[in-house]
Design a protein around this motif. Structure first.
Motif, PDB file in Angstrom:
ATOM      1  N   ALA A   1     -52.035   4.533 -28.137  1.00 30.03           N
ATOM      2  CA  ALA A   1     -52.100   4.228 -29.563  1.00 30.03           C
ATOM      3  C   ALA A   1     -52.264   5.511 -30.352  1.00 30.03           C
ATOM      4  O   ALA A   1     -53.028   6.398 -29.958  1.00 30.03           O
ATOM      5  CB  ALA A   1     -53.252   3.278 -29.868  1.00 30.03           C
TER       6      ALA A   1
ATOM      7  N   GLY B   1     -42.519   3.646 -32.224  1.00 28.87           N
ATOM      8  CA  GLY B   1     -43.823   4.255 -31.970  1.00 28.87           C
ATOM      9  C   GLY B   1     -43.852   5.764 -32.065  1.00 28.87           C
ATOM     10  O   GLY B   1     -44.814   6.393 -31.595  1.00 28.87           O
TER      11      GLY B   1
ATOM     12  N   SER C   1     -53.116  -8.300 -27.365  1.00 29.82           N
ATOM     13  CA  SER C   1     -51.671  -8.294 -27.134  1.00 29.82           C
ATOM     14  C   SER C   1     -51.298  -7.748 -25.768  1.00 29.82           C
ATOM     15  O   SER C   1     -50.143  -7.867 -25.352  1.00 29.82           O
ATOM     16  CB  SER C   1     -50.972  -7.444 -28.214  1.00 29.82           C
ATOM     17  OG  SER C   1     -51.205  -7.956 -29.501  1.00 29.82           O
ATOM     18  N   GLU C   2     -52.254  -7.128 -25.085  1.00 27.55           N
ATOM     19  CA  GLU C   2     -51.962  -6.500 -23.804  1.00 27.55           C
ATOM     20  C   GLU C   2     -52.881  -7.063 -22.720  1.00 27.55           C
ATOM     21  O   GLU C   2     -54.019  -7.451 -23.004  1.00 27.55           O
ATOM     22  CB  GLU C   2     -52.181  -4.989 -23.881  1.00 27.55           C
ATOM     23  CG  GLU C   2     -51.252  -4.274 -24.822  1.00 27.55           C
ATOM     24  CD  GLU C   2     -51.447  -2.771 -24.782  1.00 27.55           C
ATOM     25  OE1 GLU C   2     -50.556  -2.055 -25.223  1.00 27.55           O
ATOM     26  OE2 GLU C   2     -52.514  -2.327 -24.295  1.00 27.55           O
TER      27      GLU C   2
ATOM     28  N   THR D   1     -45.678  10.008 -29.271  1.00 24.30           N
ATOM     29  CA  THR D   1     -45.200   8.626 -29.183  1.00 24.30           C
ATOM     30  C   THR D   1     -46.288   7.748 -28.587  1.00 24.30           C
ATOM     31  O   THR D   1     -47.154   8.210 -27.847  1.00 24.30           O
ATOM     32  CB  THR D   1     -43.939   8.515 -28.309  1.00 24.30           C
ATOM     33  OG1 THR D   1     -44.231   9.017 -27.000  1.00 24.30           O
ATOM     34  CG2 THR D   1     -42.785   9.302 -28.925  1.00 24.30           C
TER      35      THR D   1
ATOM     36  N   ARG E   1     -47.124   3.236 -27.701  1.00 24.42           N
ATOM     37  CA  ARG E   1     -46.681   1.844 -27.771  1.00 24.42           C
ATOM     38  C   ARG E   1     -47.104   1.221 -29.098  1.00 24.42           C
ATOM     39  O   ARG E   1     -46.413   0.357 -29.635  1.00 24.42           O
ATOM     40  CB  ARG E   1     -47.279   1.058 -26.603  1.00 24.42           C
ATOM     41  CG  ARG E   1     -46.993  -0.444 -26.644  1.00 24.42           C
ATOM     42  CD  ARG E   1     -47.457  -1.128 -25.357  1.00 24.42           C
ATOM     43  NE  ARG E   1     -47.406  -2.570 -25.472  1.00 24.42           N
ATOM     44  CZ  ARG E   1     -46.295  -3.304 -25.369  1.00 24.42           C
ATOM     45  NH1 ARG E   1     -45.141  -2.696 -25.146  1.00 24.42           N
ATOM     46  NH2 ARG E   1     -46.333  -4.621 -25.483  1.00 24.42           N
ATOM     47  N   TRP E   2     -48.235   1.686 -29.617  1.00 23.80           N
ATOM     48  CA  TRP E   2     -48.780   1.138 -30.849  1.00 23.80           C
ATOM     49  C   TRP E   2     -49.068   2.254 -31.839  1.00 23.80           C
ATOM     50  O   TRP E   2     -49.554   3.321 -31.466  1.00 23.80           O
ATOM     51  CB  TRP E   2     -50.092   0.393 -30.588  1.00 23.80           C
ATOM     52  CG  TRP E   2     -49.970  -0.772 -29.668  1.00 23.80           C
ATOM     53  CD1 TRP E   2     -50.170  -0.775 -28.312  1.00 23.80           C
ATOM     54  CD2 TRP E   2     -49.605  -2.113 -30.021  1.00 23.80           C
ATOM     55  NE1 TRP E   2     -49.954  -2.022 -27.805  1.00 23.80           N
ATOM     56  CE2 TRP E   2     -49.619  -2.886 -28.835  1.00 23.80           C
ATOM     57  CE3 TRP E   2     -49.295  -2.742 -31.230  1.00 23.80           C
ATOM     58  CZ2 TRP E   2     -49.320  -4.235 -28.806  1.00 23.80           C
ATOM     59  CZ3 TRP E   2     -49.002  -4.097 -31.215  1.00 23.80           C
ATOM     60  CH2 TRP E   2     -49.010  -4.830 -30.028  1.00 23.80           C
TER      61      TRP E   2
ATOM     62  N   GLN F   1     -44.911  -3.252 -33.744  1.00 25.08           N
ATOM     63  CA  GLN F   1     -45.624  -2.155 -33.093  1.00 25.08           C
ATOM     64  C   GLN F   1     -46.549  -1.406 -34.055  1.00 25.08           C
ATOM     65  O   GLN F   1     -47.261  -0.501 -33.627  1.00 25.08           O
ATOM     66  CB  GLN F   1     -44.634  -1.155 -32.488  1.00 25.08           C
ATOM     67  CG  GLN F   1     -43.900  -1.682 -31.260  1.00 25.08           C
ATOM     68  CD  GLN F   1     -42.961  -0.630 -30.701  1.00 25.08           C
ATOM     69  OE1 GLN F   1     -41.789  -0.574 -31.053  1.00 25.08           O
ATOM     70  NE2 GLN F   1     -43.483   0.221 -29.836  1.00 25.08           N
TER      71      GLN F   1
ATOM     72  N   LEU G   1     -54.718  -5.463 -30.927  1.00 28.84           N
ATOM     73  CA  LEU G   1     -54.000  -4.689 -29.904  1.00 28.84           C
ATOM     74  C   LEU G   1     -54.442  -5.116 -28.503  1.00 28.84           C
ATOM     75  O   LEU G   1     -53.600  -5.371 -27.623  1.00 28.84           O
ATOM     76  CB  LEU G   1     -54.265  -3.194 -30.130  1.00 28.84           C
ATOM     77  CG  LEU G   1     -53.486  -2.192 -29.273  1.00 28.84           C
ATOM     78  CD1 LEU G   1     -53.447  -0.835 -29.965  1.00 28.84           C
ATOM     79  CD2 LEU G   1     -54.079  -2.025 -27.886  1.00 28.84           C
TER      80      LEU G   1
ATOM     81  N   ASP H   1     -43.162  -4.584 -38.691  1.00 26.12           N
ATOM     82  CA  ASP H   1     -42.854  -3.973 -37.400  1.00 26.12           C
ATOM     83  C   ASP H   1     -43.952  -4.383 -36.410  1.00 26.12           C
ATOM     84  O   ASP H   1     -45.121  -4.055 -36.609  1.00 26.12           O
ATOM     85  CB  ASP H   1     -42.822  -2.447 -37.539  1.00 26.12           C
ATOM     86  CG  ASP H   1     -42.368  -1.741 -36.267  1.00 26.12           C
ATOM     87  OD1 ASP H   1     -42.673  -2.245 -35.163  1.00 26.12           O
ATOM     88  OD2 ASP H   1     -41.732  -0.682 -36.371  1.00 26.12           O
TER      89      ASP H   1
END
Length: 550
Positions: free
Chosen positions: A9, A267, A543-544, A281, A283-284, A514, A540, A512
């Motif tokens: 993140a 991301g 979501s995982e 970069t 994922r979130w 992400q 977050l 979005d």
């Protein structure tokens, strides 16, 4: 730091909400990068030496704490102290400064006598007490929901009903709050004291049909369920400092002087640091900047006021929620005095008067007149103001020498100063005009000019600074100087609004999937609460799948 680093993140903006999100995520084992444009973390929740050569740490922007949940303090192990003020408020009668309303939480009889002294109708103190007791039934019911998945309106209303708060729901949620204030209270002065809670940073009238003033009122009363506003010992910087410590101790990387220049699909985040361009970069991406600033970083066109969402084939965050485009409406003045000023009212000590919120020229009728003047394009006269004296409750923000000399800090918040009055061209002149208006308002209830009490720094300058909405935007990135990153939203959603994703359930979604809102622009954001950061982190993590530690 090398370019093209991968994280779980990336948090854009190192204000207190971003630090809270970083702490939660890092504690959960995520690799987190926080990028903060300024030289220090904390955003607007900081302490600063505002006057060169003077050892006083002022809470320069935000200054009191009410909405920071004990749950977050305990979850993150924050070592902070919040000091309760004995006095709720002091309000001189503008028509006769020798009498005033002092609401003393430690002396009910004295408070009742004070209501009578300002000519309030018989029974006004009881009505005032009953009004806030009814409001508290609702706020105590809703407060625990602030750090839980969002309720639909009907579910929130049912929760209120179970708490016996039906009447409060009607008054605070369904109809303009001004109607209830007028119905329950008779004194122009007492009505004004109550109404100010609906107008802090919000350019509105008591009976506006869009109910933005109601939402502001709710947020000012909901903290802890009680609405108490406490003084952070050590200044607001102590709060952000602890959040930063918690995030770093958990393993988050916090990079200051890192100016984010773009947030890209997939991301990617570009930023400048140390005179060089970098990219990372994740994922979130969690946005702790205002929604309008996020839109700019994503390369989306600015959302014009009144433009329908998606009118240009895109859905910038600031277009999907019109509240994000609302202007700020205040002027902030910080002063350092040799001592507290004498009052026209000789029956109350300056320590008591300045020990809570000091209301000046904030009767019901004065607030309405000030709104009309500002809406017509002029600075109100007299300017409604509120004063807070941090150093009375917490002298630790002053050096031992200043404490021994009797010095005191004052923070003045001037109401009904909408951003539309300030432009890049007139900012210098408008700042001087607003400072003069604030001082004139203060002096109208003092027995001596406050200018005569200003400490002077080593450079010979008086210790006073004034921040317009444009100054605030330039300093800490709040568009149009709005201290809430835009208008506040109800802490629930309308029936039928989709809550199919964790981001929607926690009130942190954007177009979005992400990118999550983690700042004051998130639903239930606003004020120094860390709720936006907490809720984004929860979305977050929901979501995982949990990380494997085997």
């Amino acid at each position: 730091m090398s370019s093209n680093t991968e994280f779980d993140a990336i948090i854009v903006g190192g204000g207190h909400n971003g630090l809270a999100a970083a702490a939660y995520l890092a504690k959960a084992g995520r690799e987190v990068l926080v990028l903060e444009k300024l030289e220090h973390a904390g955003g607007a929740a900081v302490s600063a030496h505002a006057f060169d050569g003077v050892n006083a740490r002022l809470s320069r922007y935000s200054y009191l704490v009410s909405l920071l949940p004990r749950q977050i303090i305990d979850d993150l192990g924050l070592r902070i102290t919040l000091a309760r003020r004995r006095y709720s408020s002091y309000t001189p009668d503008p028509a006769d400064g020798s009498r005033a309303l002092l609401v003393d939480n430690g002396d009910e009889a004295a408070t009742a006598a004070s209501f009578a002294a300002v000519g309030a109708p018989d029974g006004e103190f009881g009505a005032f007490t009953a009004f806030y007791a009814a409001c508290r039934q609702l706020t105590e019911a809703l407060w625990p929901t602030m750090t839980a998945p969002l309720l639909a309106r009907s579910d929130a209303r049912a929760l209120a009903a179970r708490a016996g708060a039906d009447a409060a729901w009607e008054a605070m949620i369904e109809h303009p709050i001004g109607q209830a204030i007028r119905r329950e209270l008779g004194s122009d002065l007492v009505r004004g004291v109550v109404l100010t809670d609906a107008l802090i940073g919000t350019f509105a009238r008591a009976e506006d049909e869009d109910l933005q003033q109601n939402i502001c009122f709710l947020y000012h009363l909901i903290g802890g369920g009680t609405g108490d506003w406490d003084v952070p010992v050590g200044g607001m910087g102590a709060v952000s400092g602890e959040l930063e410590r918690a995030a770093r101790d958990a393993g988050a990387t916090i990079l200051t002087s890192a100016d984010v220049t773009a947030v890209r699909p997939g991301g990617g985040v570009d930023y400048r640091h140390g005179g060089q361009g970098h990219s990372a970069t994740a994922r979130w991406v969690l946005s702790n900047v205002a929604p309008a600033v996020l839109d700019r970083l994503r390369g989306l066109p600015a959302a014009a006021a009144g433009a329908p969402a998606g009118a240009l084939g895109i859905s910038p965050v600031a277009a999907t929620n019109p509240n994000h485009r609302r202007e700020g409406a205040q002027v902030k003045v910080n002063l350092l005095l040799k001592r507290l000023p004498r009052l026209l009212d000789g029956s109350v000590s300056p320590e008591a008067a300045f020990g809570g919120t000091f209301h000046i020229n904030e009767t019901w009728s004065q607030l309405d007149a000030a709104y009309s003047t500002a809406a017509a394009g002029s600075v109100p006269s007299p300017l409604p103001c509120e004063i807070y004296c941090h150093s009375l409750t917490d002298p630790s923000i002053l050096s031992p020498e200043l404490q021994a000399a009797g010095a005191q800090t004052l923070t003045v918040f001037g109401l009904h100063v909408p951003d539309r009055l300030v432009t890049a061209e007139n900012n210098e002149d408008r700042r001087a005009e607003l400072q003069a208006a604030v001082l004139a308002s203060l002096n109208s209830v003092l027995a001596e000019p406050v200018e005569d009490l200003l400490l002077t720094g080593p450079d010979g300058r008086p210790c006073i600074e004034t921040k317009t909405t444009l100054d605030i935007e330039r300093a800490v990135g709040m568009p149009r100087g709005n201290i809430f990153h835009g208008g506040l939203d109800w802490p629930f959603v309308e029936d039928g609004e989709p809550l199919a994703t964790p981001a929607r359930r926690w009130g942190v979604s954007t177009d979005d999937p992400q990118i999550l809102l983690c700042g004051s622009g998130a639903r239930r954001g606003g004020a120094v609460s860390a709720i936006g950061g907490h809720n984004a982190a929860m979305a977050l993590l929901e979501s995982e799948p949990p990380l494997s530690h085997g």
